[in-house]
Design a protein around this motif. Sequence first.
Motif, PDB file in Angstrom:
ATOM      1  N   SER C 157      -5.108   5.035  -5.953  1.00 14.41           N
ATOM      2  CA  SER C 157      -3.691   4.157  -6.546  1.00 14.41           C
ATOM      3  C   SER C 157      -3.738   2.727  -5.843  1.00 14.41           C
ATOM      4  O   SER C 157      -3.163   2.651  -5.000  1.00 14.41           O
ATOM      5  CB  SER C 157      -2.492   5.136  -6.046  1.00 14.41           C
ATOM      6  OG  SER C 157      -2.582   6.482  -6.408  1.00 14.41           O
ATOM      7  N   GLY C 158      -4.368   2.098  -6.645  1.00 12.92           N
ATOM      8  CA  GLY C 158      -4.514   0.709  -6.289  1.00 12.92           C
ATOM      9  C   GLY C 158      -5.190   0.269  -5.198  1.00 12.92           C
ATOM     10  O   GLY C 158      -6.131   1.020  -4.547  1.00 12.92           O
ATOM     11  N   PRO C 159      -5.454  -1.091  -4.974  1.00 14.16           N
ATOM     12  CA  PRO C 159      -6.389  -1.614  -4.045  1.00 14.16           C
ATOM     13  C   PRO C 159      -6.145  -1.098  -2.521  1.00 14.16           C
ATOM     14  O   PRO C 159      -5.013  -0.891  -2.354  1.00 14.16           O
ATOM     15  CB  PRO C 159      -6.543  -2.816  -4.130  1.00 14.16           C
ATOM     16  CG  PRO C 159      -5.182  -3.101  -4.877  1.00 14.16           C
ATOM     17  CD  PRO C 159      -4.706  -2.243  -5.679  1.00 14.16           C
ATOM     18  N   SER C 160      -7.033  -1.110  -1.898  1.00 11.09           N
ATOM     19  CA  SER C 160      -7.001  -0.550  -0.285  1.00 11.09           C
ATOM     20  C   SER C 160      -5.824  -1.562   0.267  1.00 11.09           C
ATOM     21  O   SER C 160      -5.850  -2.882  -0.151  1.00 11.09           O
ATOM     22  CB  SER C 160      -8.262  -0.777   0.234  1.00 11.09           C
ATOM     23  OG  SER C 160      -8.344  -1.179   1.716  1.00 11.09           O
ATOM     24  N   ARG C 161      -5.070  -1.260   1.306  1.00 12.04           N
ATOM     25  CA  ARG C 161      -4.114  -2.154   1.885  1.00 12.04           C
ATOM     26  C   ARG C 161      -3.963  -1.851   3.092  1.00 12.04           C
ATOM     27  O   ARG C 161      -4.189  -0.560   3.635  1.00 12.04           O
ATOM     28  CB  ARG C 161      -2.948  -2.529   0.905  1.00 12.04           C
ATOM     29  CG  ARG C 161      -1.946  -1.000   1.068  1.00 12.04           C
ATOM     30  CD  ARG C 161      -0.970  -1.348  -0.116  1.00 12.04           C
ATOM     31  NE  ARG C 161      -1.517  -1.376  -1.313  1.00 12.04           N
ATOM     32  CZ  ARG C 161      -0.719  -1.989  -2.481  1.00 12.04           C
ATOM     33  NH1 ARG C 161       0.268  -2.544  -2.233  1.00 12.04           N
ATOM     34  NH2 ARG C 161      -1.411  -2.259  -3.280  1.00 12.04           N
ATOM     35  N   THR C 162      -3.156  -2.678   4.107  1.00  6.18           N
ATOM     36  CA  THR C 162      -2.851  -2.114   5.322  1.00  6.18           C
ATOM     37  C   THR C 162      -1.506  -3.080   5.446  1.00  6.18           C
ATOM     38  O   THR C 162      -1.385  -4.215   5.047  1.00  6.18           O
ATOM     39  CB  THR C 162      -3.802  -2.537   6.496  1.00  6.18           C
ATOM     40  OG1 THR C 162      -3.469  -1.985   7.477  1.00  6.18           O
ATOM     41  CG2 THR C 162      -4.173  -3.808   6.434  1.00  6.18           C
ATOM     42  N   VAL C 170      -1.336  -6.484   3.615  1.00  4.43           N
ATOM     43  CA  VAL C 170      -2.507  -7.191   3.425  1.00  4.43           C
ATOM     44  C   VAL C 170      -3.192  -6.268   2.321  1.00  4.43           C
ATOM     45  O   VAL C 170      -3.638  -4.987   2.568  1.00  4.43           O
ATOM     46  CB  VAL C 170      -3.304  -7.666   4.561  1.00  4.43           C
ATOM     47  CG1 VAL C 170      -4.590  -8.249   4.131  1.00  4.43           C
ATOM     48  CG2 VAL C 170      -2.484  -8.533   5.372  1.00  4.43           C
ATOM     49  N   GLY C 172      -6.784  -5.206   0.757  1.00  6.47           N
ATOM     50  CA  GLY C 172      -8.133  -5.027   0.980  1.00  6.47           C
ATOM     51  C   GLY C 172      -8.341  -4.989   2.415  1.00  6.47           C
ATOM     52  O   GLY C 172      -8.766  -5.679   3.366  1.00  6.47           O
ATOM     53  N   ALA C 173      -8.152  -3.462   3.008  1.00  6.81           N
ATOM     54  CA  ALA C 173      -8.466  -3.229   4.282  1.00  6.81           C
ATOM     55  C   ALA C 173      -9.744  -3.037   4.326  1.00  6.81           C
ATOM     56  O   ALA C 173     -10.716  -3.649   4.726  1.00  6.81           O
ATOM     57  CB  ALA C 173      -7.488  -2.164   4.675  1.00  6.81           C
ATOM     58  N   HIS C 174     -10.113  -1.482   4.268  1.00  5.35           N
ATOM     59  CA  HIS C 174     -11.443  -0.915   4.183  1.00  5.35           C
ATOM     60  C   HIS C 174     -12.013  -0.876   2.921  1.00  5.35           C
ATOM     61  O   HIS C 174     -13.382  -0.666   2.814  1.00  5.35           O
ATOM     62  CB  HIS C 174     -11.648   0.017   5.202  1.00  5.35           C
ATOM     63  CG  HIS C 174     -11.186  -0.297   6.602  1.00  5.35           C
ATOM     64  ND1 HIS C 174     -11.904  -1.099   7.306  1.00  5.35           N
ATOM     65  CD2 HIS C 174     -10.234   0.274   7.362  1.00  5.35           C
ATOM     66  CE1 HIS C 174     -11.441  -1.121   8.531  1.00  5.35           C
ATOM     67  NE2 HIS C 174     -10.525  -0.311   8.610  1.00  5.35           N
ATOM     68  N   GLY C 175     -11.273  -0.500   1.647  1.00  5.25           N
ATOM     69  CA  GLY C 175     -11.815  -0.267   0.680  1.00  5.25           C
ATOM     70  C   GLY C 175     -11.754  -1.610  -0.292  1.00  5.25           C
ATOM     71  O   GLY C 175     -11.479  -2.524   0.315  1.00  5.25           O
ATOM     72  N   PRO C 176     -11.707  -1.264  -1.597  1.00  2.00           N
ATOM     73  CA  PRO C 176     -11.814  -2.449  -2.594  1.00  2.00           C
ATOM     74  C   PRO C 176     -10.544  -3.252  -2.246  1.00  2.00           C
ATOM     75  O   PRO C 176      -9.409  -3.066  -1.986  1.00  2.00           O
ATOM     76  CB  PRO C 176     -11.887  -1.798  -3.852  1.00  2.00           C
ATOM     77  CG  PRO C 176     -12.406  -0.409  -3.683  1.00  2.00           C
ATOM     78  CD  PRO C 176     -11.896  -0.138  -2.330  1.00  2.00           C
ATOM     79  N   TYR C 177     -10.748  -4.579  -2.673  1.00  2.00           N
ATOM     80  CA  TYR C 177      -9.825  -5.572  -2.910  1.00  2.00           C
ATOM     81  C   TYR C 177      -9.000  -5.827  -4.145  1.00  2.00           C
ATOM     82  O   TYR C 177      -7.775  -5.809  -4.162  1.00  2.00           O
ATOM     83  CB  TYR C 177     -10.238  -7.093  -2.597  1.00  2.00           C
ATOM     84  CG  TYR C 177     -10.590  -7.556  -1.283  1.00  2.00           C
ATOM     85  CD1 TYR C 177      -9.800  -8.206  -0.574  1.00  2.00           C
ATOM     86  CD2 TYR C 177     -11.677  -7.062  -0.726  1.00  2.00           C
ATOM     87  CE1 TYR C 177     -10.106  -8.637   0.679  1.00  2.00           C
ATOM     88  CE2 TYR C 177     -12.043  -7.308   0.741  1.00  2.00           C
ATOM     89  CZ  TYR C 177     -11.144  -8.221   1.558  1.00  2.00           C
ATOM     90  OH  TYR C 177     -11.634  -8.503   2.580  1.00  2.00           O
TER      91      TYR C 177
END
Lengths: 258, 477, 185
Positions: C157-162, C170, C172-177
């Motif tokens: 569900s959406g790009p990786s984030r942290t 932010v 784009g943590a470890h998966g796609p931006y």
Amino acid sequence: MKVGLFVTCLVDLVRPSVGFATLKLLEEAGCEVVVPETQTCCGQPGYNSGAREVAMDLARKVLAEFRDCDYVVAPSGSCSGQVKAHYVEDLFHDSPERPEFEKLAAKWYELSDFLVNVLKVESVPRKFASPVTYHDSCSGLRELGVKMQPRYLLQMAGAPIHEMAECEKCCGFGGTFSVKLGDIATRMAANKVANARASGAKAIVGGDLGCLLNIEGRLRREGDLETQVLHFAEVLAGGSDDDQGERRPPQINADKRR
Amino acid sequence: MQVTSMFFKKTASMKLDDPVLQESLRKFKGKFVDARARAVAEVDAWETVRSHAARLRDHAIENLDAYLVEFERNATRRGATVHWAETAEEACEIVVGIAKANGVRKVTKSKSMVSEEINLNERLEAVGVQVVETDLGEYILQLANEPPSHIVAPAVHKTKEQVADLFVAAHHKPRLTDIAAMTREAREALREHFLTADMGISGSNFVIAETGTTLTVTNEGNADLVTTVPRIHCVITGIEKVIPTLEDFATLIRLLPRSATGQSIANYLTLTTGVKAPGETDGPEQMHIVLVDAGRTKFVGTDMQAMLRCIRCGACMNHCPVYQNVGGHAYGWVYPGPMGSVLTPTYVGIENAGDLPNAATFCGECAVVCPVKIPLPDLMRKLREKQFDRKLRPWGERLGLAAWSYAARRPSLYAALTKFAARFAAFLGGKERLIHRLPGLDGWTKGRDMPAPEGRTFRELYGERQRRKASSADERR
Amino acid sequence: MREHEIGPLPGIALPPDGLTQFRNECERLGSTCAEALRLEDVPREVASYLASKQLEPRVVLWHELASLDWAGAGIAIDDRPANGTDRVGVTGCFCAIAETGTVLLLSLPSRPKATALLPETHICIVSKMRLLDTMEEAFARIRNEVGEPPRATYFVSGPSRTADIEQTIVVGAHGPYRVHVVLVP
């Protein structure tokens, strides 16, 4: 309509004026008020300290004292929550006495809830012109749904309400918590005081004396001797009973022009 | 993790005076709370979903044995090996054993609170295994050599300046303070570890009995790398995490991210079932699932059982006014906030965690926001009852309670005592009507004045009023 | 074992128009959405997306997608599982979920998870025929079509984030931006 007044132990000891204000509100609304003189405490301090037996004893005592009343009213959401929620759902949950306590809970009301939803009052004895901010006490708010009732009454008195940030956040009183974990309680009170002062109100109003003493205690320690801290009953009815002259002068700037 | 919960009161006071922590908490406060409120408002049937979730968690706990056996059967059928650990020690031995047997030199880990409970990293490092935490928050704390202070946002107590210093020391690169740039630097540092680890260790938010599935809920995607790349995947989780069906997961996941961070859904929900299929290029060759008790069965069948419903969202701590002011470390063990105040005393023994059940005003916010309706204040009160019964509170407190209990049941004595107390305290209050210091109530008067009583009790004044009314009525007659 | 009882569904799980809700939720999560009129048009749509993001026109993709005319759209392809060096991964999905703007991918030897996970950009092709309302429907479909969940059953569900540093989000943590969804009929 015979209404029992549950004074609460804090009002009895520290602020009888709140008790008399409550009495006045009920009597002026036409209630026949009785005040059982053997009443002491709803048992909550013991209950929340793990002393279940004494809490049950005191619950039975309360039950007996108000057995003959059509309604019971307390100027406290905390004590009312103890009776309406905890007697039934916890202390006597599995007990043969439970039906008795259900009856007690059903006729028991927190003061503002009683005035608004049972008596359906349309006016209050006093006018109050200074802006106030209302602190929602935890038990009243979350156990009894007391939220709009006191605000409705304050508006009836003409008081402009300046809501503070985080008005539903605990002030840090928490009964014995306020002493056992005093540093944390102090910080929570300081947060509350900061929010209340930022609201621009001249008086912090609430429905539970424990919270009010905690908030006032922090306010005064910070050197603020101006901002008033009042029970809503005092705002609505004045802090003194006409028969009594010697108690603390009411801190109220009642608008005398009206 | 060393248990220091006994010193909650003292530690909490120190935390209140820690300006850096207070700054972090100030930034934290409100963010999750506001986000949750918005997310919950979007779900019209929130209370219905919540009640259903509470019931299904209860159902799973009440049939824990059956569902765990069902889970084991299905997981085994899919090629996983299920291990049972009664204690923290056993759980560590199992994982260390797997690492040793397979010549594991490097482990990547996604966040697992159970591994914090059992000190797993320490044990693996003791046998020469390099452990790399990959959740950004956990990674920061590993660099700082600190335990998490929040179960969802483990490094919530750290400022970005503190993190920047840690990154300089670890990455030997120029100091960055832009959060996005720092995150990228950590991503690059960790990517290398992801691709070279021999074993991945993850927790499991739930385990699904009908399919033998474990699962991770993350936003970073780190758990996906941990469970996909290495040749061995080891799941470590509590036995109470079992749920019967995939549909139950669908219900719970409507609640979990919303309650935790206010997201409608977490970015990665990854269900992992068994080992890699023939021909697959990714996925582990071995999958081990360690089901840990370590105190959980102490709740089963007791009046505290509702605690096992917990889905580890952290909403209770996010909303707790005590947590908001002292942070997570003060609680002295893995789980902070209201849920920790219930879990810790039961897991580590109430005699080792005495302050925790008292670290609450019973404001009730935690119970209101709990997505599975755990009555946290009621459970803390039950712990207080155990403390009372076992006389575990300080003698001064017990004496005060005993005196109050005696008097409150005896109206005449009570009236006499309060009459005296009202006068005495009013005298102490003086003209200002404020008591600045009251021996025995230092906890109050250290930071607050005590507004003095008016001087006479309501009881006295009301009695007089009634007598006056009676006599004036007589006169009129 | 209990029957597969479905819990109470809130309004968001019962969208009047699934496609609109899917697009809205994607946007909320930070995924972008585009539409191709036919499957054959996907390479051109991908090319214009890559150009708009100033990304190199080179993708690693699932084998089943290699037969599309990528060269015709000016895109070089790597028909193999992704490794750490690939910048753009193109995958299909098992189904998509309107309630949350989610795509569901299932692992198969020919459908490596690495392709969705390792590159900085994930492009996911979603058939509108396989757009479902809820996760419950997705599980029912897995039972019908696959029998039981394969090794990796993952909802993206959406790009990786942290938000682990000062609760600042932010992407784009470890998966796609970036997650880009291409809807096809």
